[in-house]
Design an enzyme around this catalytic site. Sequence first.
Site, mmCIF file in Angstrom:
data_model
loop_
_atom_site.group_PDB
_atom_site.id
_atom_site.type_symbol
_atom_site.label_atom_id
_atom_site.label_comp_id
_atom_site.label_asym_id
_atom_site.label_seq_id
_atom_site.Cartn_x
_atom_site.Cartn_y
_atom_site.Cartn_z
ATOM 1 N N HIS A 284 0.894 -1.248 -0.050
ATOM 2 C CA HIS A 284 0.191 -0.090 0.127
ATOM 3 C C HIS A 284 1.057 1.204 0.040
ATOM 4 O O HIS A 284 0.667 2.225 -0.791
ATOM 5 C CB HIS A 284 -0.813 0.024 1.177
ATOM 6 C CG HIS A 284 -1.516 1.279 1.635
ATOM 7 N ND1 HIS A 284 -2.924 1.374 1.273
ATOM 8 C CD2 HIS A 284 -1.315 2.287 2.233
ATOM 9 C CE1 HIS A 284 -3.175 2.570 1.738
ATOM 10 N NE2 HIS A 284 -2.261 3.116 2.053
ATOM 11 N N GLU A 285 1.817 1.300 1.024
ATOM 12 C CA GLU A 285 2.629 2.346 0.998
ATOM 13 C C GLU A 285 3.596 2.638 -0.260
ATOM 14 O O GLU A 285 3.633 3.831 -0.892
ATOM 15 C CB GLU A 285 3.908 2.395 2.027
ATOM 16 C CG GLU A 285 3.303 2.359 3.622
ATOM 17 C CD GLU A 285 2.474 3.643 3.910
ATOM 18 O OE1 GLU A 285 2.963 4.525 3.163
ATOM 19 O OE2 GLU A 285 1.281 3.582 4.578
ATOM 20 N N HIS A 288 1.454 4.336 -3.061
ATOM 21 C CA HIS A 288 1.263 5.738 -2.799
ATOM 22 C C HIS A 288 2.566 6.463 -3.618
ATOM 23 O O HIS A 288 2.492 7.410 -4.308
ATOM 24 C CB HIS A 288 1.577 6.186 -1.583
ATOM 25 C CG HIS A 288 0.296 6.282 -0.624
ATOM 26 N ND1 HIS A 288 -0.921 6.714 -1.102
ATOM 27 C CD2 HIS A 288 0.053 5.686 0.608
ATOM 28 C CE1 HIS A 288 -1.795 6.584 -0.218
ATOM 29 N NE2 HIS A 288 -1.146 5.932 1.025
ATOM 30 N N GLU A 361 -5.845 7.015 -0.929
ATOM 31 C CA GLU A 361 -5.875 5.686 -0.316
ATOM 32 C C GLU A 361 -6.680 4.719 -0.864
ATOM 33 O O GLU A 361 -6.286 3.370 -0.872
ATOM 34 C CB GLU A 361 -6.712 5.841 1.189
ATOM 35 C CG GLU A 361 -5.678 6.856 2.170
ATOM 36 C CD GLU A 361 -4.358 6.575 2.298
ATOM 37 O OE1 GLU A 361 -4.153 5.294 2.576
ATOM 38 O OE2 GLU A 361 -3.518 7.534 2.431
ATOM 39 N N ASP A 365 -4.718 1.151 -1.817
ATOM 40 C CA ASP A 365 -5.171 -0.192 -1.555
ATOM 41 C C ASP A 365 -5.528 -1.073 -2.499
ATOM 42 O O ASP A 365 -5.089 -2.329 -2.641
ATOM 43 C CB ASP A 365 -6.859 -0.050 -0.691
ATOM 44 C CG ASP A 365 -6.469 0.338 0.787
ATOM 45 O OD1 ASP A 365 -5.369 0.468 1.254
ATOM 46 O OD2 ASP A 365 -7.711 0.918 1.194
HETATM 47 ZN ZN ZN Z 1 -2.129 5.367 2.726
#
Ligand code: ZN
Length: 421
Positions: A284-285, A288, A361, A365
Amino acid sequence: MEQLIVVLFLVFFALEFTIEFVLNELNLRYVRARSAEKKIPDFFQGNISSDEYEKSVQYTLAKGRFERWSMIYSRCLMLALLFSGLLGWLDRFAGGLAHRFSLGLYGHGILFCLGVSLVFSITSLPVDLYSTFRLETKFGFNKTTIGLYIADKIKVLILGLVIGVPFLFVILWLMDVMGQFWWIWAFVFISGFQLLMIIIFPTFIAPWFNKYEPLKEGEFRDRILALADQVGFKTSGIYSMDGSKRSAHSNAYFTGIGKAKRIVLFDTLIEQMTTNQGLAVLAHEMGHYKMKHIRRMLIVQTVFLFIGLYILSLLVDYPPLFAAFGLTPSNHAALVLFSLLSGPATFYLGPLMNLLSRKHEYEADCFAALTLHDGKPMQEALVNLTIKNLSNLTPHPWYSAYHYSHPTPTERIEAIRQWAA
Ligand SMILES: [Zn+2]
């Protein structure tokens, strides 16, 4: 003109306070009502025990009740600071000191700014102490000792002086000597300064507060490196941080830019999660980063900075503004007034930024689910994090739309399930 400025300020001030206060009350009622009906969101049924759910409700309600009073307290302080004549007194006092020690005009400005931030530090102390040592302690999150707390405050103070004073000096100097377009120079300086901070923070500042150790060799580390390789994420290392010395809350993030990026995992996160869940959080990070969310957010902030400085450049030459709050016109008074007044004027930007952040976000995900070819680990990680952090399972929709930078866990899990289907 002065009266009009005061009235205008009070209108915005009251508007912001009313919105935030009402949202907090709505949220408290909403959570209490859901709790009375025992309405746990679908996905959490079977995953969360009724004890854990009850505890999360109590935590949410305790924070909300505390927020009610700290909101009133901070607004009263702000009004007192702006309308009691304290600002004007501080300015004259700083001027007197600067004169006695021959510190000149910049010295006067810096002392004034330091004085104002000292007032804020002291008055926010009770709120901070209560939140850390009562609220967080009561629910088992706080691990900070009084000694560590004081040491942290002293370090922050030293950093503030070592970094803040030269920074202020340059800004005041640019305002003084660069003429009409000083604000463009200030913009260039602040942008460069921010970049420098991003570069030096992980290696020079963060280790002063926490211990960073390279992640132990083993399956978890190997799989993180393989994942980074798979998505083309360049990193200078994976570190574990002793977040547990302050709080049981868990987190993961990466800092730095370019090839010097570090992945940082809180020890609390490593402890609470399975390998697959931890990997999902990291995917997930990395999402980003790969989808340029961080760069986009930086660009938006830079645009705000540019506009803000332009507005400040107009206010510096507008004497009625200073008179309205009992100040004599000066560059440093403009800086302080601008930072105090910009809150009520820009509060609606917060929810807009949150909207953008929530979109990011969802995308991250989705990225994690696609990269791992499985939506399950991300869903499990979200459930796990929500329970361990006692997050609110049922926020009022308006409250979360306004305040939340992340969609609610339920919203995120539902979205992942839809993509995975
Ligand atoms: Zn996040």
